[in-house]
Design a protein around this motif. Structure first.
Motif, short mmCIF file in Angstrom:
data_model
loop_
_atom_site.label_atom_id
_atom_site.label_comp_id
_atom_site.label_asym_id
_atom_site.label_seq_id
_atom_site.Cartn_x
_atom_site.Cartn_y
_atom_site.Cartn_z
N SER A 196 -11.44 -62.52 20.10
CA SER A 196 -11.05 -61.60 21.17
C SER A 196 -12.24 -61.31 22.08
O SER A 196 -12.09 -61.24 23.31
N SER A 248 -9.70 -54.59 23.46
CA SER A 248 -9.75 -55.57 22.38
C SER A 248 -8.38 -55.70 21.72
O SER A 248 -7.66 -54.71 21.56
N LYS A 249 -8.03 -56.90 21.30
CA LYS A 249 -6.75 -57.13 20.63
C LYS A 249 -6.71 -56.46 19.25
O LYS A 249 -5.64 -56.23 18.71
#
Length: 404
Positions: free
Chosen positions: A40, A372-373
């Protein structure tokens, strides 16, 4: 390329720190186990930071098998790259990888035959380091590896000189033992492909620095959190915001690398940190003063970039300082072998060779940022712990430059 059905993964002989084994994919590419949080980071990397990180080159699948003797086979399959992306969710827990014991490369002839390119065994691994190392002169003598060679001897002293850096082999062995008992032979593993940032150097001198005053990620268990906090409090991470995690320095007087590992770095006082930084810039004959200005300038440029990155926290990431141990002959000076390097005994040389240096941030498995994922705490402002470490690092290098 569809025709390139398999790639033999070789050991990366210039790994000086970390606990995860790195592999050499090709001359300019290394691969490491995929961690979604790190992926990510690379996928959303700010433009200003790209000059300070390895280039992200994609994802590759690694297929594992066992032969009749129980030896592991490890094959990277670029052709599976697209297909594998849909299975990334299954790889969340796979922060480690299965390491080879014997590696075979399946031929792409369609006949089903296999060409054994290299057979690895624990007794043969030193030969691999010898064959893979670009600086052949380093290895004039037979290599010897002891499992404690980088840790401590009976008197709790760490050996000073090695003809190669055994830390990568240490990581390989640990991973091999761990993975052979953890995963079945048919599991598909995902790897990140990253730029090999030391490929342009003949004798890469590398300093691995753990940056910041905090090392644990947001996802750390209470036990792990307490462990990391204690390591920081008992090392220069707390006092300086930076500690040494690994080092290799080419010694021109012996033709060997001088190596230090993370256990050595944890025990250093602030003054010991400064002396080791001086040691990193000493090639056995003289202090490489030609490196100080370019390193300091690059660190200042990185500091400027980090100050502008709001919400980023680079927990447990490292900073590499790299230069080539090979220099022009006019940059040499006499050296007294009876004096200990760590006592900053290297005579000073003011050579005109403006050597190439590099500064790179690596290891972002615990880096968090807004967007962020991976779901973590969102922070405001820049990473002050990282900035604190960079500022102290620059100050120490400036003091060395001024001869203090």
């Amino acid at each position: 390329s569809e025709s390139r059905t398999a790639v033999l993964l070789e050991p990366f002989v210039h790994q000086v720190g970390g606990h995860m084994s790195m592999m050499k994919y090709d001359e300019h590419t290394i691969c490491k186990p995929l961690v979604l949080q790190e992926l990510s980071f690379y996928e959303s990397l700010p433009l200003a930071m790209r000059q300070f990180t390895p280039q992200y080159k994609g994802i590759v699948s690694v297929h594992l098998k066992k032969d009749s003797l129980g030896n592991l086979t490890l094959i990277a399959s670029p052709s599976l790259q697209t297909e594998s992306c849909g299975r990334l969710d299954n790889a969340i827990g796979d922060s480690s990888v299965t390491i080879w014991h014997k590696c075979k490369w399946a031929a792409s002839t369609g006949t089903g035959s296999e060409h054994t390119l290299v057979r690895w065994s624990h007794t043969q691994l030193t030969k691999t380091f010898k064959d893979s190392c670009p600086g052949k002169m380093l290895l004039r003598t037979d290599l010897q590896y002891r499992t404690d060679s980088l840790l401590e001897d009976a008197n709790r002293n760490q050996p000073e000189r090695n003809s190669y850096n055994p830390w990568g082999l240490h990581c390989h062995r640990q991973h091999l033992n761990r993975m052979s008992s953890k995963y079945n032979e048919n599991k598909l593993h995902q790897f990140l492909l990253l730029e090999n940032v030391v490929s342009k150097y003949n004798y890469p001198c590398i300093l691995d620095l753990k940056m910041g005053t905090r090392q644990h990620g947001d996802d750390a268990s209470e036990e792990k959190k307490a462990r990391h906090i204690k390591k920081c409090e008992q090392s220069t991470s707390a006092s300086l915001g930076v500690r040494i995690c690994g080092m290799q320095v080419y010694q021109a007087d012996t033709g060997h690398f001088l190596c230090k590992d993370k256990y050595y770095g944890r025990k250093l006082s602030p003054e010991g940190f400064r002396q080791t930084l001086h040691q990193f810039l000493c090639n056995g004959n003289h202090l490489r003063t030609d490196l100080l200005e370019p390193i300091i300038l690059r660190l200042k440029a990185l500091l400027s970039v980090i100050r502008k990155q709001s919400s980023y926290r680079f927990y447990s990431s490292s900073l590499l300082i790299i230069y080539d141990g090979q220099e022009h002959k006019e940059n040499t000076a006499p050296f007294d072998n009876h004096l200990h390097l760590q006592k900053t005994n290297c005579t000073t040389s003011y050579g005109t060779n403006h050597s190439r240096v590099d500064v790179r941030m690596i290891d972002f498995a615990h880096t968090t940022f807004k967007g962020s994922k991976c779901n973590h705490t969102t922070y405001d402002g820049p990473d002050h712990g990282y900035i604190f470490g960079l500022e102290n690092l620059i100050k120490i290098l400036q003091s060395i430059s001024e001869g203090k």
